[in-house]
Design a protein around this motif. Structure first.
Motif, PDB file in Angstrom:
ATOM      1  N   VAL A  46       0.836  -1.206   0.000  1.00  0.00           N
ATOM      2  CA  VAL A  46       0.000   0.000   0.000  1.00  0.00           C
ATOM      3  C   VAL A  46       0.871   1.256   0.000  1.00  0.00           C
ATOM      4  CG1 VAL A  46      -1.653   1.346   1.349  1.00  0.00           C
ATOM      5  CG2 VAL A  46      -1.997  -1.112   1.063  1.00  0.00           C
ATOM      6  N   GLY A  47       1.885   1.280   0.881  1.00  0.00           N
ATOM      7  CA  GLY A  47       2.760   2.445   0.941  1.00  0.00           C
ATOM      8  C   GLY A  47       3.496   2.677  -0.367  1.00  0.00           C
ATOM      9  N   SER A  48       3.969   1.585  -0.977  1.00  0.00           N
ATOM     10  CA  SER A  48       4.669   1.719  -2.255  1.00  0.00           C
ATOM     11  C   SER A  48       3.730   2.206  -3.344  1.00  0.00           C
ATOM     12  CB  SER A  48       5.286   0.377  -2.651  1.00  0.00           C
ATOM     13  OG  SER A  48       6.237  -0.051  -1.695  1.00  0.00           O
ATOM     14  N   LEU A  49       2.493   1.726  -3.329  1.00  0.00           N
ATOM     15  CA  LEU A  49       1.518   2.163  -4.327  1.00  0.00           C
ATOM     16  C   LEU A  49       1.197   3.647  -4.175  1.00  0.00           C
ATOM     17  CD1 LEU A  49      -0.386   1.368  -6.626  1.00  0.00           C
ATOM     18  CD2 LEU A  49      -2.116   0.790  -4.909  1.00  0.00           C
ATOM     19  N   ILE A  50       1.024   4.105  -2.932  1.00  0.00           N
ATOM     20  CA  ILE A  50       0.752   5.523  -2.698  1.00  0.00           C
ATOM     21  C   ILE A  50       1.943   6.375  -3.150  1.00  0.00           C
ATOM     22  CG2 ILE A  50       0.346   7.288  -0.933  1.00  0.00           C
ATOM     23  CD1 ILE A  50      -1.165   5.158   0.681  1.00  0.00           C
ATOM     24  N   ALA A  51       3.150   5.950  -2.775  1.00  0.00           N
ATOM     25  CA  ALA A  51       4.347   6.692  -3.175  1.00  0.00           C
ATOM     26  C   ALA A  51       4.483   6.723  -4.690  1.00  0.00           C
ATOM     27  CB  ALA A  51       5.592   6.066  -2.538  1.00  0.00           C
ATOM     28  N   ALA A  52       4.204   5.593  -5.338  1.00  0.00           N
ATOM     29  CA  ALA A  52       4.310   5.544  -6.802  1.00  0.00           C
ATOM     30  C   ALA A  52       3.299   6.469  -7.451  1.00  0.00           C
ATOM     31  CB  ALA A  52       4.106   4.114  -7.286  1.00  0.00           C
ATOM     32  N   ALA A  53       2.072   6.520  -6.914  1.00  0.00           N
ATOM     33  CA  ALA A  53       1.041   7.382  -7.491  1.00  0.00           C
ATOM     34  C   ALA A  53       1.406   8.857  -7.328  1.00  0.00           C
ATOM     35  CB  ALA A  53      -0.302   7.091  -6.825  1.00  0.00           C
ATOM     36  N   LEU A  54       1.856   9.239  -6.125  1.00  0.00           N
ATOM     37  CA  LEU A  54       2.261  10.636  -5.910  1.00  0.00           C
ATOM     38  C   LEU A  54       3.471  11.001  -6.766  1.00  0.00           C
ATOM     39  CD1 LEU A  54       1.895  10.867  -2.019  1.00  0.00           C
ATOM     40  CD2 LEU A  54       0.355  11.800  -3.746  1.00  0.00           C
ATOM     41  N   ALA A  55       4.435  10.083  -6.821  1.00  0.00           N
ATOM     42  CA  ALA A  55       5.625  10.341  -7.640  1.00  0.00           C
ATOM     43  C   ALA A  55       5.272  10.455  -9.111  1.00  0.00           C
ATOM     44  CB  ALA A  55       6.654   9.228  -7.425  1.00  0.00           C
ATOM     45  N   ALA A  56       4.305   9.640  -9.551  1.00  0.00           N
ATOM     46  CA  ALA A  56       3.902   9.697 -10.956  1.00  0.00           C
ATOM     47  C   ALA A  56       3.369  11.082 -11.311  1.00  0.00           C
ATOM     48  CB  ALA A  56       2.850   8.623 -11.237  1.00  0.00           C
ATOM     49  N   LEU A  57       2.589  11.667 -10.418  1.00  0.00           N
ATOM     50  CA  LEU A  57       2.067  13.011 -10.668  1.00  0.00           C
ATOM     51  C   LEU A  57       3.195  14.029 -10.775  1.00  0.00           C
ATOM     52  CD1 LEU A  57      -1.003  13.044  -8.221  1.00  0.00           C
ATOM     53  CD2 LEU A  57      -1.032  12.746 -10.710  1.00  0.00           C
ATOM     54  N   LEU A  58       4.154  13.967  -9.827  1.00  0.00           N
ATOM     55  CA  LEU A  58       5.252  14.927  -9.828  1.00  0.00           C
ATOM     56  C   LEU A  58       6.187  14.702 -11.016  1.00  0.00           C
ATOM     57  CD1 LEU A  58       6.101  14.951  -6.012  1.00  0.00           C
ATOM     58  CD2 LEU A  58       4.854  16.680  -7.306  1.00  0.00           C
ATOM     59  N   VAL A  59       6.500  13.438 -11.298  1.00  0.00           N
ATOM     60  CA  VAL A  59       7.397  13.142 -12.423  1.00  0.00           C
ATOM     61  C   VAL A  59       6.763  13.579 -13.739  1.00  0.00           C
ATOM     62  CG1 VAL A  59       8.449  11.263 -13.748  1.00  0.00           C
ATOM     63  CG2 VAL A  59       8.624  11.283 -11.250  1.00  0.00           C
ATOM     64  N   LYS A  60       5.472  13.302 -13.891  1.00  0.00           N
ATOM     65  CA  LYS A  60       4.774  13.703 -15.115  1.00  0.00           C
ATOM     66  C   LYS A  60       4.787  15.228 -15.268  1.00  0.00           C
ATOM     67  CE  LYS A  60       2.137  12.642 -18.702  1.00  0.00           C
ATOM     68  NZ  LYS A  60       1.907  13.998 -19.214  1.00  0.00           N
TER      69      LYS A  60
END
Length: 433
Positions: free
Chosen positions: A384-398
């Motif tokens: 769950v933590g990795s999924l949340i981090a990946a989703a937030l990072a995806a927004l910032l990276v994009k």
């Protein structure tokens, strides 16, 4: 005579050609491996939550052994204790290369990634300790949110980025090398039990022989493979997690070339084993480590019980704060400075991306929580933590990728369609000579 101030060495500036080739090759392999790892985790989650979930557990718990080595382990343990040793062997070689000829060979260039990685491990551990302690939970899992999964993180970058600076990927790779070393030390020091000093003495003697063979320039897999397997088995029987043997051998392998060599032993070994590690060993570990039964009750416990909540907060908030703060402190108070191609917004995106913890986090979770029910909750928290981090990072990276894409398009705009970018056709200033 005035003395000019000492210039601060830029972190990951323009590297020599061999260095650039090594970084590019490592990034390419880790990116593909991350996608395979992601697929294995999805398969595990779907499989264990399907009507055939019992089959998954039976296969994972199926035992087989090697009588000559005194081993009888389940498939799940073989992947964690055996196959992951290959992953840590490759990590050890990469760490040795960075220490000898890479970015960690001088204090000026090593300061930034080392400080960022150390803060990126200490702050998540503190987040877990405070959360678990406040809720009356166990502090045994303090190390679970410390590790970044480089393969997953690079896979996210590969999918979302097309115009980001190459220095950002190189930053993440170097950060993860130090991060892996921290995870290895934690496993070796804090997760040992029932030490057998005779077996550990035998493992140490084997490592000394391994070192002597390297110093004597002895070649041939028939020397090193049996010796490596023996060291691994003795380390396992000694009570220290067997993957530490892989790191030790990776650090011993020579990474500098002799005059008559096209590649060093470390380079040859890494070239041979890296695809197996990224494409087979780590995905199989993920397949048998990330199978968690997911339902409303189990997901609710992730946010209501102190231990899994501490893991989630450590990965999402602790990693972001730790990596960003460490990078800023290194750039502010040491001679190292941020690569001029990067902005602090890029570092923020990378800091959030570092919260993707998987391989080492799952391994530490299994070691820290022997109770199956507690281990399952911690596994779910890592996912769950990795999924949340990946989703937030995806927004910032994009978002950062869009910024660099617009800059690229502006610099290469050709409004008159003459085949020459307008940036090269701008009139000279009036006062130009």
């Amino acid at each position: 005579m005035a003395v000019s101030p000492r210039r601060r060495a830029p972190f990951l500036g323009l590297l020599p050609l061999p260095e650039r080739n090594a970084v590019v090759q490592a990034l390419r392999t880790e990116t593909v491996g991350g996608l395979v790892l992601l697929a294995a985790a999805v398969v595990a989650l779907v499989w264990v939550n399907s009507p055939w979930g019992d089959t998954y557990e039976r296969i994972r718990d199926l035992h087989f052994g090697i009588p000559a080595l005194g081993l009888d382990l389940s498939i799940g343990h073989w992947t964690a204790d055996g196959l992951l040793t290959v992953f840590f062997l490759v990590a050890g070689i990469e760490l040795k290369r960075e220490l000898v000829v890479g970015e960690l060979r001088t204090p000026a260039t090593a300061a930034l990634p080392v400080i960022a990685a150390v803060c990126g491990m200490a702050v998540p551990a503190a987040f877990y300790a405070v959360t678990a302690g406040a809720g009356g939970g166990s502090l045994h899992g303090w190390a679970v949110p410390m590790a970044t999964d480089i393969a997953f993180a690079l896979a996210v970058l590969a999918v979302l980025s097309s115009h980001l600076p190459a220095a950002l990927r190189a930053f993440l790779l170097t950060l993860a090398v130090v991060d892996d070393l921290g995870g290895i030390l934690v496993i070796a020091v804090f997760f040992t039990n029932n030490l057998d000093f005779a077996a550990l003495g035998g493992a140490f003697a084997g490592l000394v022989l391994f070192y002597v063979l390297q110093r004597r320039r002895v070649r041939g897999w028939w020397w090193y493979v049996p010796l490596g397997v023996t060291i691994w088995a003795l380390m396992y029987h000694g009570g220290v997690h067997a993957t530490v043997a892989g790191v030790a051998m990776g650090l011993i392998l020579r990474t500098t070339r002799d005059k008559d060599e096209a590649a060093s032993p470390g380079e040859r070994t890494s070239h041979l084993l890296h695809p197996f590690s990224a494409g087979v060993a780590v995905p199989l570990f993920a397949l048998f480590a990330s199978g968690v039964a997911v339902d409303a009750a189990s997901l609710g416990q992730v946010f209501t019980r102190p231990e899994p909540l501490g893991v989630v907060l450590g990965l999402v908030a602790g990693k972001t704060l730790g990596v960003f703060l460490g990078t800023y402190l290194a750039a502010r108070f040491t001679r190292a400075k941020l690569n001029p191609d990067l902005a602090w917004a890029d570092v923020l995106a990378l800091s959030v991306l570092a919260g993707i913890g998987f391989t080492v986090a799952l391994l530490i979770g299994e070691l820290a929580f022997p109770d199956p029910a507690a281990a399952e909750r911690v596994k779910a928290a890592v996912l769950v933590g990795s999924l949340i981090a990946a989703a937030l990072a995806a927004l910032l990276v994009k978002r950062r990728n869009d910024v660099y894409r617009r800059l690229y398009e502006e610099e290469n705009r050709d409004d008159d369609h003459d085949g020459i970018p307008d940036i090269y056709q701008r009139p000279a200033p009036a006062d130009a000579p």
